[in-house]
Design a protein around this motif. Structure first.
Motif, PDB file in Angstrom:
ATOM      1  N   SER A   1      -3.203 -12.183  -6.451  1.00 10.45           N
ATOM      2  CA  SER A   1      -1.995 -12.919  -6.662  1.00 10.45           C
ATOM      3  C   SER A   1      -0.734 -12.008  -6.564  1.00 10.45           C
ATOM      4  O   SER A   1       0.356 -11.932  -7.123  1.00 10.45           O
ATOM      5  N   ALA A   2      -0.837 -10.808  -5.956  1.00  6.03           N
ATOM      6  CA  ALA A   2       0.081  -9.501  -5.801  1.00  6.03           C
ATOM      7  C   ALA A   2       1.294 -10.296  -5.109  1.00  6.03           C
ATOM      8  O   ALA A   2       1.424 -10.924  -4.081  1.00  6.03           O
ATOM      9  N   PRO A   3       2.638  -9.768  -5.748  1.00  3.20           N
ATOM     10  CA  PRO A   3       3.739 -10.184  -4.856  1.00  3.20           C
ATOM     11  C   PRO A   3       3.881  -9.563  -3.292  1.00  3.20           C
ATOM     12  O   PRO A   3       3.175  -8.239  -3.317  1.00  3.20           O
ATOM     13  N   ARG A   4       4.516 -10.008  -2.626  1.00  2.00           N
ATOM     14  CA  ARG A   4       4.902  -9.250  -1.472  1.00  2.00           C
ATOM     15  C   ARG A   4       6.089  -8.202  -1.749  1.00  2.00           C
ATOM     16  O   ARG A   4       6.823  -8.471  -2.527  1.00  2.00           O
ATOM     17  N   ILE A   5       5.886  -6.781  -1.149  1.00  2.00           N
ATOM     18  CA  ILE A   5       6.676  -5.951  -1.688  1.00  2.00           C
ATOM     19  C   ILE A   5       7.474  -5.492  -0.548  1.00  2.00           C
ATOM     20  O   ILE A   5       7.280  -5.228   0.516  1.00  2.00           O
ATOM     21  N   VAL A   6       8.767  -5.129  -1.284  1.00  2.00           N
ATOM     22  CA  VAL A   6       9.955  -4.700  -0.299  1.00  2.00           C
ATOM     23  C   VAL A   6      10.144  -3.041  -0.997  1.00  2.00           C
ATOM     24  O   VAL A   6      10.530  -3.174  -2.055  1.00  2.00           O
ATOM     25  N   VAL A   7      10.087  -2.141   0.008  1.00  2.00           N
ATOM     26  CA  VAL A   7      10.259  -0.673  -0.462  1.00  2.00           C
ATOM     27  C   VAL A   7      11.701  -0.365  -0.290  1.00  2.00           C
ATOM     28  O   VAL A   7      12.272  -0.531   0.738  1.00  2.00           O
ATOM     29  N   TYR A   8      12.219   0.280  -1.505  1.00  2.00           N
ATOM     30  CA  TYR A   8      13.703   0.583  -1.278  1.00  2.00           C
ATOM     31  C   TYR A   8      13.932   2.014  -1.550  1.00  2.00           C
ATOM     32  O   TYR A   8      13.610   2.639  -2.362  1.00  2.00           O
ATOM     33  N   ALA A   9      14.191   2.633  -0.295  1.00  2.00           N
ATOM     34  CA  ALA A   9      14.067   4.072  -0.296  1.00  2.00           C
ATOM     35  C   ALA A   9      15.108   4.629   0.748  1.00  2.00           C
ATOM     36  O   ALA A   9      15.666   3.847   1.310  1.00  2.00           O
ATOM     37  N   ASP A  10      15.152   6.117   0.776  1.00  3.89           N
ATOM     38  CA  ASP A  10      16.120   6.688   1.525  1.00  3.89           C
ATOM     39  C   ASP A  10      15.853   6.703   2.935  1.00  3.89           C
ATOM     40  O   ASP A  10      14.801   6.787   3.412  1.00  3.89           O
ATOM     41  N   GLN A  11      16.801   6.321   3.847  1.00  2.43           N
ATOM     42  CA  GLN A  11      16.727   5.941   5.107  1.00  2.43           C
ATOM     43  C   GLN A  11      16.376   7.419   5.895  1.00  2.43           C
ATOM     44  O   GLN A  11      15.344   7.173   6.845  1.00  2.43           O
TER      45      GLN A  11
ATOM     46  N   ALA B   1      11.657  -2.651  -9.633  1.00  2.00           N
ATOM     47  CA  ALA B   1      11.151  -1.319 -10.225  1.00  2.00           C
ATOM     48  C   ALA B   1      11.790  -0.050  -9.544  1.00  2.00           C
ATOM     49  O   ALA B   1      11.771  -0.066  -8.351  1.00  2.00           O
ATOM     50  N   ASP B   2      12.480   0.665 -10.279  1.00  3.92           N
ATOM     51  CA  ASP B   2      13.335   1.812  -9.898  1.00  3.92           C
ATOM     52  C   ASP B   2      13.244   2.742 -11.182  1.00  3.92           C
ATOM     53  O   ASP B   2      13.605   2.525 -12.214  1.00  3.92           O
ATOM     54  N   GLY B   3      13.107   4.213 -10.582  1.00  3.35           N
ATOM     55  CA  GLY B   3      13.299   4.968 -11.841  1.00  3.35           C
ATOM     56  C   GLY B   3      14.739   5.452 -12.227  1.00  3.35           C
ATOM     57  O   GLY B   3      14.701   6.204 -13.146  1.00  3.35           O
ATOM     58  N   ASN B   4      15.564   5.037 -11.346  1.00  3.07           N
ATOM     59  CA  ASN B   4      16.818   5.245 -11.676  1.00  3.07           C
ATOM     60  C   ASN B   4      17.503   4.185 -12.493  1.00  3.07           C
ATOM     61  O   ASN B   4      17.693   3.345 -11.880  1.00  3.07           O
ATOM     62  N   PRO B   5      17.619   4.235 -13.848  1.00  5.39           N
ATOM     63  CA  PRO B   5      18.382   3.285 -14.597  1.00  5.39           C
ATOM     64  C   PRO B   5      19.497   2.723 -14.243  1.00  5.39           C
ATOM     65  O   PRO B   5      19.917   1.463 -14.406  1.00  5.39           O
TER      66      PRO B   5
ATOM     67  N   ALA C   1      10.768   0.505 -15.105  1.00  8.19           N
ATOM     68  CA  ALA C   1      11.334   2.140 -14.558  1.00  8.19           C
ATOM     69  C   ALA C   1      10.141   2.858 -14.026  1.00  8.19           C
ATOM     70  O   ALA C   1      10.453   3.847 -13.581  1.00  8.19           O
ATOM     71  N   THR C   2       8.910   2.301 -14.031  1.00 10.78           N
ATOM     72  CA  THR C   2       7.873   2.646 -13.833  1.00 10.78           C
ATOM     73  C   THR C   2       6.870   2.028 -13.098  1.00 10.78           C
ATOM     74  O   THR C   2       6.795   0.859 -13.249  1.00 10.78           O
ATOM     75  N   ALA C   3       6.086   2.876 -12.133  1.00 10.48           N
ATOM     76  CA  ALA C   3       5.055   2.037 -11.358  1.00 10.48           C
ATOM     77  C   ALA C   3       3.946   1.404 -12.339  1.00 10.48           C
ATOM     78  O   ALA C   3       3.777   0.108 -12.156  1.00 10.48           O
ATOM     79  N   GLU C   4       3.556   1.973 -13.414  1.00  7.51           N
ATOM     80  CA  GLU C   4       2.696   1.522 -14.259  1.00  7.51           C
ATOM     81  C   GLU C   4       3.398   0.328 -15.104  1.00  7.51           C
ATOM     82  O   GLU C   4       2.470  -0.745 -15.144  1.00  7.51           O
ATOM     83  N   GLY C   5       4.427   0.183 -15.352  1.00  9.97           N
ATOM     84  CA  GLY C   5       5.217  -0.570 -15.953  1.00  9.97           C
ATOM     85  C   GLY C   5       5.095  -1.961 -15.035  1.00  9.97           C
ATOM     86  O   GLY C   5       4.912  -3.062 -15.550  1.00  9.97           O
ATOM     87  N   PHE C   6       5.450  -1.598 -13.805  1.00  9.72           N
ATOM     88  CA  PHE C   6       5.650  -2.911 -12.829  1.00  9.72           C
ATOM     89  C   PHE C   6       4.203  -3.610 -12.695  1.00  9.72           C
ATOM     90  O   PHE C   6       4.237  -4.664 -12.552  1.00  9.72           O
ATOM     91  N   LEU C   7       3.358  -2.506 -12.653  1.00 11.70           N
ATOM     92  CA  LEU C   7       2.013  -3.152 -12.464  1.00 11.70           C
ATOM     93  C   LEU C   7       1.345  -3.804 -13.376  1.00 11.70           C
ATOM     94  O   LEU C   7       0.740  -5.062 -13.578  1.00 11.70           O
ATOM     95  N   GLY C   8       1.499  -3.448 -14.829  1.00 10.94           N
ATOM     96  CA  GLY C   8       1.248  -4.074 -15.987  1.00 10.94           C
ATOM     97  C   GLY C   8       1.984  -5.300 -16.108  1.00 10.94           C
ATOM     98  O   GLY C   8       1.243  -6.522 -16.646  1.00 10.94           O
TER      99      GLY C   8
ATOM    100  N   LEU D   1       8.738   6.066  -7.103  1.00  7.69           N
ATOM    101  CA  LEU D   1       8.636   5.433  -8.425  1.00  7.69           C
ATOM    102  C   LEU D   1       7.624   6.199  -9.256  1.00  7.69           C
ATOM    103  O   LEU D   1       6.657   6.407  -9.059  1.00  7.69           O
ATOM    104  N   PRO D   2       8.175   6.573 -10.243  1.00  6.19           N
ATOM    105  CA  PRO D   2       7.383   7.320 -11.325  1.00  6.19           C
ATOM    106  C   PRO D   2       6.289   6.344 -12.125  1.00  6.19           C
ATOM    107  O   PRO D   2       6.610   5.197 -12.042  1.00  6.19           O
ATOM    108  N   VAL D   3       5.022   6.895 -12.368  1.00  8.83           N
ATOM    109  CA  VAL D   3       4.212   8.029 -12.118  1.00  8.83           C
ATOM    110  C   VAL D   3       3.540   8.136 -11.025  1.00  8.83           C
ATOM    111  O   VAL D   3       3.480   8.926 -10.257  1.00  8.83           O
ATOM    112  N   LEU D   4       3.013   6.843 -10.642  1.00  4.68           N
ATOM    113  CA  LEU D   4       2.042   6.819  -9.325  1.00  4.68           C
ATOM    114  C   LEU D   4       2.677   6.900  -8.234  1.00  4.68           C
ATOM    115  O   LEU D   4       2.061   7.382  -7.380  1.00  4.68           O
ATOM    116  N   GLY D   5       3.710   6.218  -8.196  1.00 10.44           N
ATOM    117  CA  GLY D   5       4.496   6.343  -6.596  1.00 10.44           C
ATOM    118  C   GLY D   5       4.365   5.212  -5.969  1.00 10.44           C
ATOM    119  O   GLY D   5       3.543   4.283  -6.240  1.00 10.44           O
ATOM    120  N   GLY D   6       5.203   4.931  -5.166  1.00 13.27           N
ATOM    121  CA  GLY D   6       5.070   3.646  -4.424  1.00 13.27           C
ATOM    122  C   GLY D   6       3.668   3.333  -3.449  1.00 13.27           C
ATOM    123  O   GLY D   6       3.146   2.348  -3.234  1.00 13.27           O
TER     124      GLY D   6
END
Length: 205
Positions: A70-80, A3-7, A30-37, A53-58
């Protein structure tokens, strides 16, 4: 699942994971809501999300996922250069990867997270020990935690059993110790410092 807002980033990451035989790309969003759904309907082991990540944010997305068995383990991909690595760990992420790092780091981190490890390469324990949140008294710590719930001064007064004037006094001291100017900044500081097992406050009131 990605999930990333930048295509462009999303497309590039998709290609990278599809080429690696260790992974099977389940879905992208492309959105947090889409990922969650999607993740509620299609099980996956690891999710890689953009912290902004729009709109909710990480942060909010991780908060919702914590309630799912049953949620997946999450890796955050962000600016250092941001504090996202600390906030992500406090929010329950399993790993963090800088966006400007080599793609191999992202792949290796996801592989390690899938194996049950937690990977936070830019987390400096010495930095945590110097965090001003450790200098708070128990009363100030309770005030900050209550403040994070979005309570008004009157509600803080009722919650902590003190007068509204005392609330204002403690808030003033709290802002000074955290080097923030208002309650919004104090709340942001609170969530960025929620590292499990690391917060210890002094016993003085």
């Amino acid at each position: 699942m990605l999930a990333d807002g930048n295509p462009l980033v999303l497309s590039a990451m998709s290609e990278v994971f599809e080429r690696d035989p260790r992974f099977s790309l389940v879905a992208t969003s492309a959105t947090a809501e889409g990922f969650l759904g999607t993740v509620m309907r299609v099980p996956c082991q690891v999710g890689i999300i953009d912290w902004n990540l729009p709109v909710l944010g990480g942060n909010r997305l991780l908060e919702v996922l914590r309630e799912q068995e049953s949620a997946p383990r999450i890796v955050v991909y962000a600016d250092q250069g941001s504090d996202a690595h600390r906030a992500a760990m406090g929010a329950g992420a399993a790993g963090f990867v800088a966006r400007n790092g080599p793609v191999e780091t992202l792949l290796e981190t996801c592989s390690a997270v899938a194996a049950g490890k937690m990977i936070f390469p830019y987390l400096d324990v010495r930095e945590l020990q110097q965090d001003p949140i450790h200098s708070l008294s128990r009363r100030e710590a309770a005030m900050l935690e209550a403040l994070s719930k979005g309570l008004t001064n009157r509600q803080l007064s009722q919650e902590l059993g003190i007068t509204t004037n005392t609330v204002k006094f403690h808030l003033s001291n709290l802002y000074d110790k955290l080097s923030v100017k208002n309650r919004a900044q104090a709340i942001a500081f609170y969530y960025s410092s929620r590292i499990p097992g690391e917060r210890k406050f002094r016993d003085n009131e």
